[in-house]
Design a protein around this motif. Structure first.
Motif, PDB file in Angstrom:
ATOM      1  N   PHE A 199      -1.994  -0.842  -7.100  1.00 19.47           N
ATOM      2  CA  PHE A 199      -2.959  -1.569  -6.268  1.00 19.47           C
ATOM      3  C   PHE A 199      -3.776  -0.640  -5.372  1.00 19.47           C
ATOM      4  CE2 PHE A 199      -0.020  -5.569  -6.186  1.00 19.47           C
ATOM      5  CZ  PHE A 199      -0.376  -5.851  -7.499  1.00 19.47           C
ATOM      6  N   GLY A 200      -3.311   0.590  -5.199  1.00 18.26           N
ATOM      7  CA  GLY A 200      -4.035   1.513  -4.328  1.00 18.26           C
ATOM      8  C   GLY A 200      -3.722   1.245  -2.864  1.00 18.26           C
ATOM      9  N   ASP A 201      -3.909   2.273  -2.050  1.00 19.44           N
ATOM     10  CA  ASP A 201      -3.627   2.155  -0.617  1.00 19.44           C
ATOM     11  C   ASP A 201      -4.836   1.683   0.183  1.00 19.44           C
ATOM     12  OD1 ASP A 201      -0.880   2.964  -0.493  1.00 19.44           O
ATOM     13  OD2 ASP A 201      -1.528   4.996  -0.990  1.00 19.44           O
ATOM     14  N   ALA A 202      -5.934   1.387  -0.498  1.00 22.09           N
ATOM     15  CA  ALA A 202      -7.165   1.054   0.226  1.00 22.09           C
ATOM     16  C   ALA A 202      -7.587  -0.392   0.036  1.00 22.09           C
ATOM     17  CB  ALA A 202      -8.298   1.984  -0.221  1.00 22.09           C
ATOM     18  N   ASP A 203      -6.771  -1.185  -0.626  1.00 20.34           N
ATOM     19  CA  ASP A 203      -7.183  -2.556  -0.927  1.00 20.34           C
ATOM     20  C   ASP A 203      -6.284  -3.540  -0.168  1.00 20.34           C
ATOM     21  OD1 ASP A 203      -8.488  -4.723  -2.317  1.00 20.34           O
ATOM     22  OD2 ASP A 203      -8.898  -3.287  -3.917  1.00 20.34           O
ATOM     23  N   TYR A 204      -6.514  -4.817  -0.364  1.00 24.68           N
ATOM     24  CA  TYR A 204      -5.724  -5.808   0.369  1.00 24.68           C
ATOM     25  C   TYR A 204      -4.498  -6.259  -0.409  1.00 24.68           C
ATOM     26  CZ  TYR A 204      -6.765 -10.103  -2.238  1.00 24.68           C
ATOM     27  OH  TYR A 204      -6.817 -11.077  -3.189  1.00 24.68           O
ATOM     28  N   TYR A 205      -4.386  -5.837  -1.646  1.00 22.62           N
ATOM     29  CA  TYR A 205      -3.334  -6.358  -2.518  1.00 22.62           C
ATOM     30  C   TYR A 205      -1.928  -6.027  -2.022  1.00 22.62           C
ATOM     31  CZ  TYR A 205      -7.314  -6.996  -5.650  1.00 22.62           C
ATOM     32  OH  TYR A 205      -8.515  -7.378  -6.182  1.00 22.62           O
ATOM     33  N   GLY A 230      -0.971  -5.434   1.025  1.00 19.81           N
ATOM     34  CA  GLY A 230      -0.696  -6.236   2.212  1.00 19.81           C
ATOM     35  C   GLY A 230      -0.315  -7.664   1.857  1.00 19.81           C
ATOM     36  N   ALA A 231      -0.985  -8.232   0.896  1.00 19.96           N
ATOM     37  CA  ALA A 231      -0.683  -9.613   0.506  1.00 19.96           C
ATOM     38  C   ALA A 231       0.707  -9.717  -0.116  1.00 19.96           C
ATOM     39  CB  ALA A 231      -1.746 -10.133  -0.458  1.00 19.96           C
ATOM     40  N   LYS A 243       3.261  -7.626   0.563  1.00 17.44           N
ATOM     41  CA  LYS A 243       4.235  -7.435   1.647  1.00 17.44           C
ATOM     42  C   LYS A 243       4.350  -8.682   2.516  1.00 17.44           C
ATOM     43  CE  LYS A 243       3.718  -2.434   2.086  1.00 17.44           C
ATOM     44  NZ  LYS A 243       3.156  -1.342   2.914  1.00 17.44           N
ATOM     45  N   GLY A 244       3.221  -9.303   2.809  1.00 21.32           N
ATOM     46  CA  GLY A 244       3.263 -10.511   3.614  1.00 21.32           C
ATOM     47  C   GLY A 244       4.064 -11.605   2.930  1.00 21.32           C
ATOM     48  N   PHE A 267      -3.477 -12.570  -9.748  1.00 19.24           N
ATOM     49  CA  PHE A 267      -2.757 -11.828  -8.719  1.00 19.24           C
ATOM     50  C   PHE A 267      -1.290 -12.252  -8.749  1.00 19.24           C
ATOM     51  CE2 PHE A 267      -2.927 -10.355  -3.979  1.00 19.24           C
ATOM     52  CZ  PHE A 267      -2.056  -9.331  -4.293  1.00 19.24           C
ATOM     53  N   ARG A 283       1.218 -11.137  -5.946  1.00 15.17           N
ATOM     54  CA  ARG A 283       1.389 -12.036  -4.799  1.00 15.17           C
ATOM     55  C   ARG A 283       2.018 -13.366  -5.196  1.00 15.17           C
ATOM     56  NH1 ARG A 283      -4.195 -14.390  -2.816  1.00 15.17           N
ATOM     57  NH2 ARG A 283      -3.867 -15.405  -4.842  1.00 15.17           N
ATOM     58  N   SER A 286      -3.275  -1.442   5.180  1.00 16.53           N
ATOM     59  CA  SER A 286      -3.985  -0.248   4.717  1.00 16.53           C
ATOM     60  C   SER A 286      -4.462   0.536   5.923  1.00 16.53           C
ATOM     61  CB  SER A 286      -5.195  -0.623   3.853  1.00 16.53           C
ATOM     62  OG  SER A 286      -5.934   0.543   3.514  1.00 16.53           O
ATOM     63  N   GLU A 308      -6.766   2.980   4.986  1.00 14.42           N
ATOM     64  CA  GLU A 308      -7.870   3.629   4.289  1.00 14.42           C
ATOM     65  C   GLU A 308      -9.168   2.841   4.355  1.00 14.42           C
ATOM     66  OE1 GLU A 308      -8.000   6.633   3.177  1.00 14.42           O
ATOM     67  OE2 GLU A 308      -5.897   7.198   3.387  1.00 14.42           O
ATOM     68  N   ALA A 315      -1.027 -14.297   3.724  1.00 16.01           N
ATOM     69  CA  ALA A 315       0.246 -14.195   3.012  1.00 16.01           C
ATOM     70  C   ALA A 315       1.434 -14.029   3.951  1.00 16.01           C
ATOM     71  CB  ALA A 315       0.196 -13.014   2.031  1.00 16.01           C
ATOM     72  N   PHE A 316       1.190 -13.610   5.177  1.00 11.69           N
ATOM     73  CA  PHE A 316       2.288 -13.270   6.090  1.00 11.69           C
ATOM     74  C   PHE A 316       2.918 -14.511   6.717  1.00 11.69           C
ATOM     75  CE2 PHE A 316       2.427  -8.620   6.624  1.00 11.69           C
ATOM     76  CZ  PHE A 316       1.352  -8.262   5.832  1.00 11.69           C
TER      77      PHE A 316
END
Lengths: 256, 256, 256
Positions: free
Chosen positions: B12-18, B20-21, B23-24, B125, B128, C39, C41, C60-61
């Motif tokens: 998903f890369g460290d620069a996107d919202y995926y 975070g979604a 983890k949430g 997705f 998520r 993120s 980034e 999502a959280f």
């Protein structure tokens, strides 16, 4: 009881398996500890850069934290493994200068506990096989004294200290941050209340500001930075890119 | 009670919202679980690279961990969702070869529990909406058996195994690490106690070393690596960059 | 009791010390809280990009989470610090539009509590010295009402809303994701059950698909995306790279 905090700083990169293996080992050996990444993007083998980042981040953490730092080009050689006590927290790192920012305040021990080390394959992943077990041991609250003998002279990176005289200041750029700001080693308190000009590699800045938006487009300014030293900055622009500068550049301030 | 550990590996890369979604969602469905990133920088859609990283990192984690891995170019199609049991831990991933390193040792089930899945917008997705809920379910300690039927033939990436005969060894570069070291699939134990020369793409290395600093500037060496296989390395230099090599290159060792 | 969840979104980058200093401060001021990276980034100073990512990840959280977001080119100036209440969770950010996705639903207060702020060196690291202490305060369960007065008009980024009429739809690309997919602001439900053609910068897509593998090599398709809006995608290829597009491009859908 609040779980132990373990911070991680390495040059392993965010795209490899090394960070995962270290975290897994910590989760196994210090169950329940909170594992917090500082950064894994230290340039490979750059002990100086790693030492700067760790010294900058560690003071924010709570007492009792364990800071695990691995930038270790000498892995597998005879370099020692350090466990240091600093302001009620712990530092675990190779004895190669990575903890330079903490000595002489910190007290160091040379870890000589083969019983703690893991016998993973190879001799080149001490992050997983030696440093993580030592960090886990300390995070479990076990005895620092029993890790090994005191080390009176841990390796410290030699850097010329900044200097001052009646005419001005001389220092260096010690870090270029994410925004292209030039972090220097000149204490912010050394700027006197009179006009000055700062010079780096033929470029100049003359204006002392408190924050970025006080600067005009393309104007360089001097800012008392978040580590207590002077920074050379632009507003919404990388002065490092504009001036093609990197860490190490000499900075001079001339009082007028 | 120590909270469950959930590791994450994605593209998903460290620069996107995926990330975070995901983890949430995990924090919501498995409250208190420790969520640990392995990496999110798997090259987009590169199942082979993701499979390598997961197999390399997972053994370090404590038993009972849940490893959530999503590199899923077939998302939304008919590919299955796997939940596998492996050495007392759990693996959740698409059935596309991402868990190749764990079979046949691991036992797989095909997750068929629409009641667990979230009805987020879109069908693309699953990290998520499907994988995270399954990982959260397992992290809460709920029953793996009830996730779905056993899957006898999960997708496994086919790779030619390394070979050996009296004259030498043949294998491949399976990973280029952050330092530019060439990780091969040749078991370190296959090197015999006699002279050899290793060849990759016309380049040679003849020296077996235990760690990097035993090598001279620009000298390539062979090292028993941290995964139990041979690595081709240089000291403080990327041999991959020097030789312009990537994963997949053929490696030959000739005994002399 | 499940510990509080604090999510982090910043433009500090993964290679600097800023993230570590924020995490250390949170670990100190909200012991035991789970700190989860969304993120770091976000492109430096890009409030619009940060606002998109936060609005996409936060739903999502779990309720009760504290979302700490810092993309703050105006740091040190007179811009306010916001603490907002949103669906039982909390948002802490500069008042510069970073929370645009949450208003008017969220209720905002202007944080005016110098007693909470840290007197770190400099005036340019509010992430460490102001935002983290406020997030820690909320994570400890302390009173939001007492942070400061209600702010009726927080800064909201103005963006032209997507429009529709009998002939078609007009919107924008609001995000290019890690895979090069073009996320638009056109609600997926606006596509009617009749033929259409979508145009962006002279490029066209005419096929509505449910997932990527329904598309042929190099074929662009339209997908109902994971945020409820239309996405323009290719299968295992970046349509953004193929078409040289970035966020901001105008998207038109013509019904036929």
């Amino acid at each position: 009881v609040v779980p132990a905090v373990i911070s991680l700083l390495t040059d392993f990169g965010d795209a490899d398996y090394y960070v995962g293996a270290v975290k897994g080992t910590l989760a196994r050996l210090a169950p329940g500890a909170a594992i917090l990444d500082i950064s894994h993007e230290v340039p490979p083998g750059n002990v100086t850069a790693g030492a700067f980042l760790l010294a900058a981040a560690a003071p924010a953490f709570p007492a009792g934290s364990v800071h695990l730092a691995v930038v270790d080009p000498g892995v597998g050689s005879e370099r020692k493994i350090l466990a240091a006590r600093w302001r009620g927290s712990w530092l675990v790192a190779p004895d190669n200068g990575l903890l330079s920012g903490f000595f002489p305040e910190a007290e160091a021990r040379s870890v000589e506990r083969n019983d703690l080390f893991l016998s993973g394959p190879g001799a080149t992943f001490h992050g997983r096989d030696r440093f993580a077990p030592v960090a886990g041991y300390l995070a479990r609250g076990e005895s620092w004294q029993e890790l090994g003998p005191r080390l009176e002279r841990p390796v410290v990176l030699s850097a010329p200290p900044p200097t001052r005289d009646a005419r001005g200041l001389t220092g260096r750029v010690v870090h270029v941050d994410r925004f292209g700001n030039l972090v220097t080693d000149l204490p912010a308190g050394w700027l006197e209340d009179r006009p000055f000009v700062l010079e780096i590699a033929g470029h100049r800045a003359e204006r002392l500001v408190g924050h970025f938006q006080q600067l005009g487009d393309g104007e360089a300014g001097i800012l008392p930075g978040s580590l207590g030293t002077l920074e050379v900055v632009m507003n919404r622009e990388s002065v490092a890119a504009r001036w093609s500068l990197a860490a190490g550049a000499t900075v001079r301030v001339f009082f007028r």
